[in-house]
Design a protein around this motif. Structure first.
Motif, PDB file in Angstrom:
ATOM      1  N   ALA A 136     -68.647  47.059 -13.164  1.00 45.82           N
ATOM      2  CA  ALA A 136     -69.224  46.610 -14.427  1.00 45.82           C
ATOM      3  C   ALA A 136     -70.689  46.321 -14.172  1.00 45.82           C
ATOM      4  O   ALA A 136     -71.062  45.894 -13.083  1.00 45.82           O
ATOM      5  N   SER A 137     -71.521  46.577 -15.166  1.00 43.25           N
ATOM      6  CA  SER A 137     -72.954  46.443 -14.935  1.00 43.25           C
ATOM      7  C   SER A 137     -73.370  44.989 -14.775  1.00 43.25           C
ATOM      8  O   SER A 137     -72.869  44.098 -15.447  1.00 43.25           O
ATOM      9  N   ALA A 138     -74.283  44.752 -13.832  1.00 42.28           N
ATOM     10  CA  ALA A 138     -74.870  43.431 -13.647  1.00 42.28           C
ATOM     11  C   ALA A 138     -75.989  43.222 -14.656  1.00 42.28           C
ATOM     12  O   ALA A 138     -76.345  42.091 -14.972  1.00 42.28           O
ATOM     13  N   TRP A 139     -76.541  44.325 -15.141  1.00 41.46           N
ATOM     14  CA  TRP A 139     -77.624  44.272 -16.138  1.00 41.46           C
ATOM     15  C   TRP A 139     -77.624  45.594 -16.880  1.00 41.46           C
ATOM     16  O   TRP A 139     -77.285  46.641 -16.333  1.00 41.46           O
ATOM     17  N   ARG A 140     -77.957  45.537 -18.150  1.00 37.93           N
ATOM     18  CA  ARG A 140     -78.059  46.747 -18.962  1.00 37.93           C
ATOM     19  C   ARG A 140     -79.254  46.598 -19.884  1.00 37.93           C
ATOM     20  O   ARG A 140     -79.477  45.523 -20.437  1.00 37.93           O
ATOM     21  N   ASP A 141     -80.022  47.671 -20.056  1.00 42.58           N
ATOM     22  CA  ASP A 141     -81.178  47.572 -20.941  1.00 42.58           C
ATOM     23  C   ASP A 141     -80.684  47.461 -22.378  1.00 42.58           C
ATOM     24  O   ASP A 141     -79.528  47.769 -22.670  1.00 42.58           O
ATOM     25  N   PRO A 142     -81.523  46.990 -23.308  1.00 43.26           N
ATOM     26  CA  PRO A 142     -81.062  46.727 -24.668  1.00 43.26           C
ATOM     27  C   PRO A 142     -80.487  47.944 -25.382  1.00 43.26           C
ATOM     28  O   PRO A 142     -79.679  47.801 -26.289  1.00 43.26           O
ATOM     29  N   THR A 143     -80.877  49.157 -25.004  1.00 41.77           N
ATOM     30  CA  THR A 143     -80.350  50.357 -25.651  1.00 41.77           C
ATOM     31  C   THR A 143     -79.011  50.763 -25.090  1.00 41.77           C
ATOM     32  O   THR A 143     -78.320  51.607 -25.651  1.00 41.77           O
ATOM     33  N   GLY A 144     -78.611  50.181 -23.963  1.00 37.73           N
ATOM     34  CA  GLY A 144     -77.349  50.548 -23.340  1.00 37.73           C
ATOM     35  C   GLY A 144     -77.423  51.813 -22.521  1.00 37.73           C
ATOM     36  O   GLY A 144     -76.409  52.295 -22.015  1.00 37.73           O
ATOM     37  N   LYS A 145     -78.619  52.369 -22.335  1.00 40.90           N
ATOM     38  CA  LYS A 145     -78.742  53.654 -21.631  1.00 40.90           C
ATOM     39  C   LYS A 145     -78.806  53.508 -20.116  1.00 40.90           C
ATOM     40  O   LYS A 145     -78.326  54.373 -19.379  1.00 40.90           O
ATOM     41  N   VAL A 146     -79.453  52.458 -19.645  1.00 42.95           N
ATOM     42  CA  VAL A 146     -79.630  52.259 -18.204  1.00 42.95           C
ATOM     43  C   VAL A 146     -78.899  50.997 -17.776  1.00 42.95           C
ATOM     44  O   VAL A 146     -79.004  49.965 -18.428  1.00 42.95           O
ATOM     45  N   ALA A 147     -78.167  51.095 -16.681  1.00 41.02           N
ATOM     46  CA  ALA A 147     -77.419  49.945 -16.177  1.00 41.02           C
ATOM     47  C   ALA A 147     -77.710  49.750 -14.697  1.00 41.02           C
ATOM     48  O   ALA A 147     -78.003  50.708 -13.975  1.00 41.02           O
ATOM     49  N   VAL A 148     -77.649  48.498 -14.269  1.00 41.05           N
ATOM     50  CA  VAL A 148     -77.719  48.169 -12.845  1.00 41.05           C
ATOM     51  C   VAL A 148     -76.326  47.725 -12.427  1.00 41.05           C
ATOM     52  O   VAL A 148     -75.755  46.815 -13.044  1.00 41.05           O
ATOM     53  N   VAL A 149     -75.751  48.374 -11.427  1.00 40.65           N
ATOM     54  CA  VAL A 149     -74.394  48.063 -10.991  1.00 40.65           C
ATOM     55  C   VAL A 149     -74.354  47.824  -9.485  1.00 40.65           C
ATOM     56  O   VAL A 149     -75.161  48.378  -8.741  1.00 40.65           O
ATOM     57  N   GLN A 150     -73.426  46.980  -9.083  1.00 45.00           N
ATOM     58  CA  GLN A 150     -73.168  46.842  -7.651  1.00 45.00           C
ATOM     59  C   GLN A 150     -72.349  48.045  -7.227  1.00 45.00           C
ATOM     60  O   GLN A 150     -71.307  48.341  -7.810  1.00 45.00           O
ATOM     61  N   LEU A 151     -72.797  48.742  -6.222  1.00 41.16           N
ATOM     62  CA  LEU A 151     -72.215  50.034  -5.855  1.00 41.16           C
ATOM     63  C   LEU A 151     -71.168  49.885  -4.748  1.00 41.16           C
ATOM     64  O   LEU A 151     -71.497  49.513  -3.619  1.00 41.16           O
ATOM     65  N   PRO A 152     -69.903  50.169  -5.056  1.00 46.75           N
ATOM     66  CA  PRO A 152     -68.896  50.176  -3.989  1.00 46.75           C
ATOM     67  C   PRO A 152     -69.107  51.411  -3.127  1.00 46.75           C
ATOM     68  O   PRO A 152     -69.172  52.529  -3.644  1.00 46.75           O
ATOM     69  N   MET A 153     -69.232  51.243  -1.811  1.00 48.67           N
ATOM     70  CA  MET A 153     -69.601  52.359  -0.940  1.00 48.67           C
ATOM     71  C   MET A 153     -68.594  52.581   0.177  1.00 48.67           C
ATOM     72  O   MET A 153     -67.951  51.644   0.661  1.00 48.67           O
ATOM     73  N   HIS A 154     -68.509  53.819   0.605  1.00 47.73           N
ATOM     74  CA  HIS A 154     -67.734  54.182   1.790  1.00 47.73           C
ATOM     75  C   HIS A 154     -68.413  53.556   3.011  1.00 47.73           C
ATOM     76  O   HIS A 154     -69.644  53.501   3.103  1.00 47.73           O
TER      77      HIS A 154
END
Length: 221
Positions: A136-154
């Motif tokens: 789930a996004s930690a932050w999203r711009d007001p338009t909903g187009k860009v999100a910052v997410v914590q990335l689960p990685m191998h």
């Protein structure tokens, strides 16, 4: 500090109570006098009946001495018009408008009015509750187009550079939490064990980004 809130629905009444608890003066504006019942008997601020973009109503609510204005009614048009009047006519420094249509939020942002796009924000909150282990996004711009997410990685990404991770996922590494401290990485920064990596990505690509990061570097390349 004096705050004016336009809209006395569930959000507006809750916001008014929260601001008053912090010791600030509050005025709430709503067309429906019955809406003020949501404020409860403990509310001591002003209650002004009328439209949020009516200058006379705003003056009665104390807009001329207000340091902040929030437009949180159920109508996008009313919210943005009220916010613009507060900012452009009365020079209120801190103004925000709640917007239901995320596509329109970008236009309003260009007018210099910070917005909260309700649907993307609510969706993210629900995601965190329903799928605590999901993305789930930690932050999203007001338009909903860009999100910052914590990335689960191998685990195979440990020892590889940020540049190689970005190339494989197509996302931009925004920052890394390392031993509880935020780090702004460079392309040469090497991923370490226990790093929490946050990436910025277009909302429609998040599943592809997380899928690539979930593979080993050899599989992702």
């Amino acid at each position: 500090m004096h705050v004016v809130i336009m809209g006395c629905g569930r959000v507006g009444s809750s916001l008014a109570a929260a601001v008053e608890r912090l010791g600030h003066s509050v005025a709430v504006v709503d067309k429906d006098a019955q809406a003020f019942r949501r404020l409860g008997t403990d509310f001591h601020g002003r209650q002004v009946v009328g439209g949020g973009f009516d200058r006379r109503v705003l003056v009665e609510a104390g807009i001329e001495e207000a340091a902040a204005f929030a437009a949180v009614s159920s109508g996008d048009n009313s919210n943005i018009i009220s916010a613009r009047v507060a900012r452009e006519t009365f020079g209120v420094e801190h103004v925000v408008a709640r917007i239901y249509d995320a596509k329109r939020a970008e236009v309003y942002e260009r007018l210099g009015i910070p917005t909260v796009a309700t649907v993307p924000w609510t969706t993210d909150r629900l995601m965190r509750t329903l799928l605590p282990d999901g993305v789930a996004s930690a932050w999203r711009d007001p338009t909903g187009k860009v999100a910052v997410v914590q990335l689960p990685m191998h685990e195979g990404w440990v020892g590889h550079t940020v540049a190689s991770l970005e190339q494989a996922t197509g996302a931009r590494v925004a920052f890394v939490m390392r031993f509880g401290t935020g780090v702004l990485p460079t392309p040469k920064t090497v991923v370490q064990a226990d790093d929490l990596v946050y990436v910025a990505a277009l909302s429609g690509t998040i599943s592809d980004v997380t899928s690539a990061a979930g593979q080993s570097p050899e599989e992702a390349s």
